[in-house]
Design an enzyme around this catalytic site. Structure first.
Site, PDB file in Angstrom:
ATOM      1  N   HIS A  38      53.422  26.444 -80.830  1.00 32.83           N
ATOM      2  CA  HIS A  38      52.973  25.459 -79.846  1.00 32.83           C
ATOM      3  C   HIS A  38      53.136  26.010 -78.435  1.00 32.83           C
ATOM      4  O   HIS A  38      54.205  25.867 -77.830  1.00 32.83           O
ATOM      5  CB  HIS A  38      53.777  24.171 -80.008  1.00 32.83           C
ATOM      6  CG  HIS A  38      53.710  23.614 -81.398  1.00 32.83           C
ATOM      7  ND1 HIS A  38      54.455  24.130 -82.440  1.00 32.83           N
ATOM      8  CD2 HIS A  38      52.969  22.615 -81.925  1.00 32.83           C
ATOM      9  CE1 HIS A  38      54.179  23.452 -83.550  1.00 32.83           C
ATOM     10  NE2 HIS A  38      53.281  22.533 -83.264  1.00 32.83           N
ATOM     11  N   HIS A  78      58.783  20.881 -81.205  1.00 34.54           N
ATOM     12  CA  HIS A  78      57.686  21.851 -81.367  1.00 34.54           C
ATOM     13  C   HIS A  78      57.614  22.802 -80.173  1.00 34.54           C
ATOM     14  O   HIS A  78      57.079  23.886 -80.292  1.00 34.54           O
ATOM     15  CB  HIS A  78      56.345  21.135 -81.582  1.00 34.54           C
ATOM     16  CG  HIS A  78      55.990  20.142 -80.513  1.00 34.54           C
ATOM     17  ND1 HIS A  78      56.433  18.844 -80.530  1.00 34.54           N
ATOM     18  CD2 HIS A  78      55.249  20.262 -79.381  1.00 34.54           C
ATOM     19  CE1 HIS A  78      55.969  18.197 -79.475  1.00 34.54           C
ATOM     20  NE2 HIS A  78      55.248  19.036 -78.751  1.00 34.54           N
ATOM     21  N   GLY A 139      62.610  18.209 -84.365  1.00 35.39           N
ATOM     22  CA  GLY A 139      61.348  18.539 -85.009  1.00 35.39           C
ATOM     23  C   GLY A 139      60.713  17.248 -85.502  1.00 35.39           C
ATOM     24  O   GLY A 139      59.568  16.937 -85.147  1.00 35.39           O
ATOM     25  N   GLY A 181      54.998  11.791 -78.602  1.00 33.72           N
ATOM     26  CA  GLY A 181      55.367  11.558 -79.998  1.00 33.72           C
ATOM     27  C   GLY A 181      56.713  10.861 -80.096  1.00 33.72           C
ATOM     28  O   GLY A 181      56.866   9.858 -80.797  1.00 33.72           O
ATOM     29  N   ASN A 210      51.922  13.767 -70.728  1.00 34.17           N
ATOM     30  CA  ASN A 210      50.751  14.648 -70.603  1.00 34.17           C
ATOM     31  C   ASN A 210      49.490  14.068 -71.229  1.00 34.17           C
ATOM     32  O   ASN A 210      48.437  14.712 -71.221  1.00 34.17           O
ATOM     33  CB  ASN A 210      51.048  16.041 -71.197  1.00 34.17           C
ATOM     34  CG  ASN A 210      51.295  15.983 -72.697  1.00 34.17           C
ATOM     35  OD1 ASN A 210      51.093  14.966 -73.344  1.00 34.17           O
ATOM     36  ND2 ASN A 210      51.736  17.102 -73.255  1.00 34.17           N
ATOM     37  N   ILE A 212      48.500  13.832 -74.067  1.00 34.38           N
ATOM     38  CA  ILE A 212      47.900  14.574 -75.182  1.00 34.38           C
ATOM     39  C   ILE A 212      48.834  14.552 -76.388  1.00 34.38           C
ATOM     40  O   ILE A 212      50.043  14.766 -76.250  1.00 34.38           O
ATOM     41  CB  ILE A 212      47.633  16.052 -74.780  1.00 34.38           C
ATOM     42  CG1 ILE A 212      46.550  16.147 -73.710  1.00 34.38           C
ATOM     43  CG2 ILE A 212      47.265  16.902 -76.005  1.00 34.38           C
ATOM     44  CD1 ILE A 212      45.146  15.806 -74.169  1.00 34.38           C
ATOM     45  N   HIS A 286      48.150  22.231 -77.727  1.00 35.33           N
ATOM     46  CA  HIS A 286      49.396  21.746 -78.364  1.00 35.33           C
ATOM     47  C   HIS A 286      49.871  22.706 -79.455  1.00 35.33           C
ATOM     48  O   HIS A 286      51.021  23.130 -79.427  1.00 35.33           O
ATOM     49  CB  HIS A 286      49.175  20.354 -78.957  1.00 35.33           C
ATOM     50  CG  HIS A 286      50.218  19.945 -79.952  1.00 35.33           C
ATOM     51  ND1 HIS A 286      51.364  19.297 -79.580  1.00 35.33           N
ATOM     52  CD2 HIS A 286      50.319  20.144 -81.300  1.00 35.33           C
ATOM     53  CE1 HIS A 286      52.113  19.095 -80.660  1.00 35.33           C
ATOM     54  NE2 HIS A 286      51.496  19.605 -81.714  1.00 35.33           N
ATOM     55  N   GLU A 438      69.021   0.660 -88.025  1.00 29.89           N
ATOM     56  CA  GLU A 438      69.591   1.624 -88.975  1.00 29.89           C
ATOM     57  C   GLU A 438      69.174   3.064 -88.683  1.00 29.89           C
ATOM     58  O   GLU A 438      69.963   3.992 -88.835  1.00 29.89           O
ATOM     59  CB  GLU A 438      69.193   1.258 -90.414  1.00 29.89           C
ATOM     60  CG  GLU A 438      69.773  -0.061 -90.925  1.00 29.89           C
ATOM     61  CD  GLU A 438      68.948  -1.271 -90.499  1.00 29.89           C
ATOM     62  OE1 GLU A 438      67.880  -1.079 -89.860  1.00 29.89           O
ATOM     63  OE2 GLU A 438      69.359  -2.403 -90.793  1.00 29.89           O
ATOM     64  N   ASP A 495      69.777 -12.081-104.112  1.00 33.68           N
ATOM     65  CA  ASP A 495      68.927 -11.596-103.017  1.00 33.68           C
ATOM     66  C   ASP A 495      67.625 -11.000-103.543  1.00 33.68           C
ATOM     67  O   ASP A 495      66.651 -10.875-102.812  1.00 33.68           O
ATOM     68  CB  ASP A 495      69.666 -10.559-102.164  1.00 33.68           C
ATOM     69  CG  ASP A 495      70.458 -11.211-101.039  1.00 33.68           C
ATOM     70  OD1 ASP A 495      70.115 -12.354-100.669  1.00 33.68           O
ATOM     71  OD2 ASP A 495      71.404 -10.574-100.536  1.00 33.68           O
ATOM     72  N   HIS A 499      66.359  -6.341-102.222  1.00 35.03           N
ATOM     73  CA  HIS A 499      67.699  -5.916-101.825  1.00 35.03           C
ATOM     74  C   HIS A 499      68.406  -5.070-102.885  1.00 35.03           C
ATOM     75  O   HIS A 499      69.560  -4.707-102.701  1.00 35.03           O
ATOM     76  CB  HIS A 499      68.567  -7.132-101.499  1.00 35.03           C
ATOM     77  CG  HIS A 499      68.331  -7.659-100.115  1.00 35.03           C
ATOM     78  ND1 HIS A 499      67.074  -7.971 -99.657  1.00 35.03           N
ATOM     79  CD2 HIS A 499      69.183  -7.914 -99.082  1.00 35.03           C
ATOM     80  CE1 HIS A 499      67.164  -8.413 -98.411  1.00 35.03           C
ATOM     81  NE2 HIS A 499      68.422  -8.380 -98.032  1.00 35.03           N
ATOM     82  N   ARG A 546      79.347  -4.541-104.131  1.00 33.23           N
ATOM     83  CA  ARG A 546      79.582  -5.799-103.432  1.00 33.23           C
ATOM     84  C   ARG A 546      80.591  -6.639-104.206  1.00 33.23           C
ATOM     85  O   ARG A 546      81.456  -7.288-103.634  1.00 33.23           O
ATOM     86  CB  ARG A 546      78.272  -6.572-103.343  1.00 33.23           C
ATOM     87  CG  ARG A 546      78.450  -7.995-102.909  1.00 33.23           C
ATOM     88  CD  ARG A 546      77.175  -8.793-103.126  1.00 33.23           C
ATOM     89  NE  ARG A 546      77.310 -10.103-102.520  1.00 33.23           N
ATOM     90  CZ  ARG A 546      77.324 -11.233-103.213  1.00 33.23           C
ATOM     91  NH1 ARG A 546      77.193 -11.207-104.518  1.00 33.23           N
ATOM     92  NH2 ARG A 546      77.460 -12.388-102.603  1.00 33.23           N
TER      93      ARG A 546
HETATM   94  C1  LIG Z   1      58.168  12.263 -87.184  1.00 35.20           C
HETATM   95  C2  LIG Z   1      57.114  13.274 -86.907  1.00 35.20           C
HETATM   96  N1  LIG Z   1      55.826  12.957 -87.158  1.00 35.20           N
HETATM   97  C3  LIG Z   1      54.851  13.864 -86.938  1.00 35.20           C
HETATM   98  C4  LIG Z   1      55.156  15.114 -86.494  1.00 35.20           C
HETATM   99  C5  LIG Z   1      54.060  16.154 -86.323  1.00 35.20           C
HETATM  100  N2  LIG Z   1      53.819  16.384 -84.905  1.00 35.20           N
HETATM  101  C6  LIG Z   1      54.397  17.391 -84.246  1.00 35.20           C
HETATM  102  S1  LIG Z   1      54.015  17.419 -82.634  1.00 35.20           S
HETATM  103  C7  LIG Z   1      53.031  16.054 -82.795  1.00 35.20           C
HETATM  104  C8  LIG Z   1      52.316  15.499 -81.604  1.00 35.20           C
HETATM  105  C9  LIG Z   1      53.295  15.202 -80.555  1.00 35.20           C
HETATM  106  O1  LIG Z   1      52.682  14.805 -79.385  1.00 35.20           O
HETATM  107  P1  LIG Z   1      53.543  14.909 -78.069  1.00 35.20           P
HETATM  108  O2  LIG Z   1      54.901  14.465 -78.325  1.00 35.20           O
HETATM  109  O3  LIG Z   1      52.775  14.206 -77.017  1.00 35.20           O
HETATM  110  O4  LIG Z   1      53.609  16.441 -77.842  1.00 35.20           O
HETATM  111  P2  LIG Z   1      52.776  17.374 -76.861  1.00 35.20           P
HETATM  112  O5  LIG Z   1      51.628  17.883 -77.644  1.00 35.20           O
HETATM  113  O6  LIG Z   1      52.368  16.568 -75.706  1.00 35.20           O
HETATM  114  O7  LIG Z   1      53.757  18.417 -76.542  1.00 35.20           O
HETATM  115  C10 LIG Z   1      53.030  15.610 -84.094  1.00 35.20           C
HETATM  116  C11 LIG Z   1      52.254  14.431 -84.567  1.00 35.20           C
HETATM  117  C12 LIG Z   1      56.511  15.399 -86.247  1.00 35.20           C
HETATM  118  N3  LIG Z   1      56.926  16.578 -85.817  1.00 35.20           N
HETATM  119  N4  LIG Z   1      57.453  14.456 -86.432  1.00 35.20           N
HETATM  120 MG   LIG Z   2      51.917  14.631 -75.296  1.00 34.33          MG
END
Ligand SMILES: Cc1ncc(C[n+]2csc(CCOP(=O)(O)OP(=O)(O)O)c2C)c(N)n1
Ligand SMILES: [Mg+2]
Length: 694
Positions: A38, A78, A139, A181, A210, A212, A286, A438, A495, A499, A546
């Site tokens: 990335h 990433h 991650g 994300g 950003n 994106i 990305h 949780e 429950d 549960h 329980r």
């Molecule tokens: C829980 C989870 N779901 C999906 C992903 C796959 N994934 C990695 S980066 C990304 C997009 C993230 O977008 P953003 O946080 O805006 O990162 P940018 O491209 O702007 O650096 C996704 C869907 C992941 N790493 N973790």
């Molecule tokens: Mg982004």
């Protein structure tokens, strides 16, 4: 700045720019070389990471585990090349699992050249326990920011217990960087809400705004007003409109450091793939290498030699050494002197800090652990656990925890004098109230553990599903966290099936490195805690009942200390040499014992194996395992109120498993036991059938 200027004398601003562009181009080159990764976010956030590291953070690259260091969490994992670049450029040193420095750099240029390759210290995402200087594994988006809340809670707790007038032993801050994300993931919302409630003013999140994500512009799925959202939580919200303006970034961080009573959220407007003429502001930036031609154009826009690869120009290492290196060394030196004096004045507190850092237990940590007398009426697993927790939390000063709003049910409340509640105005309390969050609880427990506190989280076993992603990271990070999950089977019958855990045991047993224990009676609960407290690099789950379970007569049956082996012979045919083995866990053990007595009365030589933990048992010697489950005894019945999945490994192809193949039902426990076959008669019948005496 043109290419020829790289080696020219520079002003401070040019030094800054040179360092920033080094981070950018190392990231670009590493991703290109790996043909995966990335590049765009490191290109955009290099100025931010440079500013936090080189201008702000108190972090000594010579000792990346110095206890009072500022923490840096890259929640958008990433963008790991940001971290590999700064760890390399700051010449951060490696430490091993025993917390010793090993005299090597954490990340070499060669590691970066081998980004994402086997054995490289520059893996795809930040991996705690693999690369020194990584504060937590990130991650799965959202985990990093949520974990940072645990780190912030830990700092407050440590400061309250250990700081004394003139001795600010713990006064560090926690910085976390995140993207769209992380902000979309629910766990971040849970954690942000709690962070503001707790007034964690040592916590600063920087949000990379950003617009994106992978599928395109955020307008397709993420259009909320995030500033208003964080204001609503109670955060201090700041904005830096240009991710390249390092002075403004530094100013914003200064505001954070002056802000008391609430955490700070900095919205940073950035351009993914900054400097790339064709990829900037596109989703392609990305997660794809830029390509050789685009790299040339991008380097030209930075004023970088277009054909140079993995270039660290002269002066860059020195500039980091003069920034974070010098500041970190000075901070650590002053702290070490302060701590030496502190050790003289408060030797006991200092000893606690030392032990905690090494994940050791204090002398006498297990004194006064209860020993439960034989009692057919018995006591619930959760009740016994509550008594044990209250002893441990008194014996181990840095042992603390809480539940996701189920304390009265999970019996995890610490009720002794002085235990206290952790709140904004009482940050020394040992009872954490995670609220009904949780998932964040799991990450917070990880954050506490990464800060070397011994922490537990609790909820109903069924809701372990809501904790699981963080629990998995706990195992991956090799953290000695503890999760207390009660209502472990159909004990809360009325429950109903929502549960009643079915597949949870199988699913947790499948996590590598996680120790899962389902104790059979109160004394097994004690022994389970005794075992897991001594773990230094593994998380543990306790699945507890329980309902009351009979406290077995340990004069008649084997000692509960067998729990330490994961499985043990609890009751045997006279003189041993069984013809049938009944294997059970938790509430089904007393059921198996009843069946065993019935079989003995009919002259059938049966053995009962209590097997609280597959994982621990699997780690015993073959000799021990064969002594418990002799290979020649093929008639075996396993009984467990959970999915039958996986039990074949202990009963073999000719054995029987009495377990769950469907979801449960809503009814009183007794009726459920009858409906689903958890009765001694059924076990007896299965045993006889296997022996051909049905
Ligand atoms: C829980 C989870 N779901 C999906 C992903 C796959 N994934 C990695 S980066 C990304 C997009 C993230 O977008 P953003 O946080 O805006 O990162 P940018 O491209 O702007 O650096 C996704 C869907 C992941 N790493 N973790
Ligand atoms: Mg982004």
């Amino acid at each position: 700045m043109g290419t020829t200027q790289v080696a020219q004398p520079r002003t401070g601003a040019e030094d800054d720019q040179l360092c920033i562009n080094t981070i950018r181009t190392l990231s670009i080159d590493a991703v290109q070389q790996a043909k995966s990764g990335h590049p765009g976010t490191p290109m955009a956030l290099a100025p931010l990471v440079y500013t936090i590291w080189n201008r702000v953070m108190r972090f000594d690259p010579q000792d990346p585990i110095w206890p009072n260091r500022d923490r840096f969490v890259l929640s958008n994992g990433h963008a790991s090349m940001l971290l590999w670049s700064v760890l390399h450029l700051t010449k951060t040193q490696a430490v091993d699992a025993d917390y010793e420095r090993v005299g090597q750099p954490s990340v070499t240029l060669d590691d970066i050249r081998r980004f994402r390759q086997l054995a490289s210290k520059a893996p795809g995402h930040p991996e705690y326990h693999w690369v020194s200087g990584v504060e937590t594994t990130t991650g799965p988006l959202g985990q990093g920011v949520a974990t940072s809340v645990g780190m912030a809670i830990a700092q407050k707790w440590l400061a309250t217990r250990y700081n004394r007038p003139g001795f600010e032993i713990f006064d560090y801050n926690i910085y976390a960087v995140c993207g769209d994300g992380c902000m979309m993931e629910g766990i971040a919302s849970e954690a942000a809400s709690l962070a503001a409630h707790l007034g964690l003013d040592n916590l600063c999140w920087v949000y990379d705004n950003n617009h994106i994500t992978i599928e395109g512009h955020t307008r397709i799925a993420f259009t909320e007003d995030i500033a208003t959202r964080f204001l609503g939580y109670g955060w201090n919200v700041l904005r830096v409109g240009d991710a390249n303006d390092i002075d403004r970034i530094e100013d914003a961080v200064k505001v954070f450091r002056k802000t008391k009573g609430r955490p700070t959220f900095i919205i940073l407007d950035s351009h993914i793939g900054y400097g790339s003429p064709h990829k900037q502001d596109t989703p392609e930036a990305h997660g794809e290498p830029l390509g050789e031609e685009e790299i040339r154009l991008t380097k030209r826009s930075y004023g970088w030699p277009e054909d140079a690869k993995f270039l660290v120009p002269g002066g860059v290492y020195e500039h980091f050494a003069a920034g974070v290196g010098a500041r970190g060394a000075k901070s650590r030196r002053e702290w070490t002197e302060l701590f030496d004096t502190y050790r003289g004045t408060f030797p006991e507190l200092a000893a606690e800090i030392d032990q905690m850092q090494r994940r050791e237990l204090p002398a006498g940590w297990d004194r006064n652990l209860p020993n439960f007398p034989t009692d057919m009426k018995g006591i619930a697993g959760r009740e016994a656990s509550g008594k044990v927790l209250n002893v441990l939390a008194q014996n181990i000063p840095w042992f603390l925890g809480g539940s996701a709003d189920l304390g009265p049910s999970t019996k995890t409340l610490l009720t002794f004098e002085g235990a206290g509640d952790f709140q904004a105005n009482t940050p020394g309390g040992k009872n954490l109230h995670y609220g009904i969050r949780e998932h964040a609880m799991g990450a917070i427990v990880n954050g506490l553990s990464l800060s070397k506190l011994r922490a537990f989280g609790a909820t109903f076993f069924i809701f372990s599903d809501y904790v699981r992603p963080a629990l998995r990271l706990s195992a991956l990070m090799e953290l000695p966290t503890i999760f207390v999950f009660t209502h472990d089977a159909m004990g809360d019958g009325e429950d109903g099936p929502t549960h009643q855990p079915i597949e949870q045991l199988a699913s947790l047993r499948a996590i590598p490195g996680l120790v899962t224990l389902r104790p059979a009676d109160a004394n097994e609960v004690v022994e389970a805690y005794r075992s897991i407290m001594q773990l230094r690099h593994k998380p543990a789950v306790l699945a507890l009942s329980r309902q009351p379970l009979p406290t077995l007569d340990r004069n008649k049956y084997a000692s509960a200390s067998g729990v330490a082996h994961g499985a043990y012979v609890l009751a045997d045919a006279p003189g041993g040499n069984p013809e049938v083995i009944l294997i059970a866990t938790g509430s089904e053990v007393s059921l198996a014992v009843n069946a065993h007595e019935a079989l003995l009365a009919e002259g059938i030589r049966s053995r009962v194996v209590s097997m609280p933990s597959w994982d621990i048992f699997d780690h015993q010697t073959e000799e021990y395992r064969d002594s418990v489950l002799p290979p020649n005894v093929k008639a075996r019945v396993a009984v467990e109120q959970a999915s039958t999945f996986g039990w074949e490994r202990y009963v073999g192809t000719s054995g029987q498993v009495i377990g769950m193949k469907t979801f449960g039902a809503s009814a009183p426990l007794k009726e459920l036991q009858r409906k689903f076959g958890f009765e001694p008669e059924r076990v007896v019948a299965a045993a006889k059938e296997l022996l051909g005496r049905g």
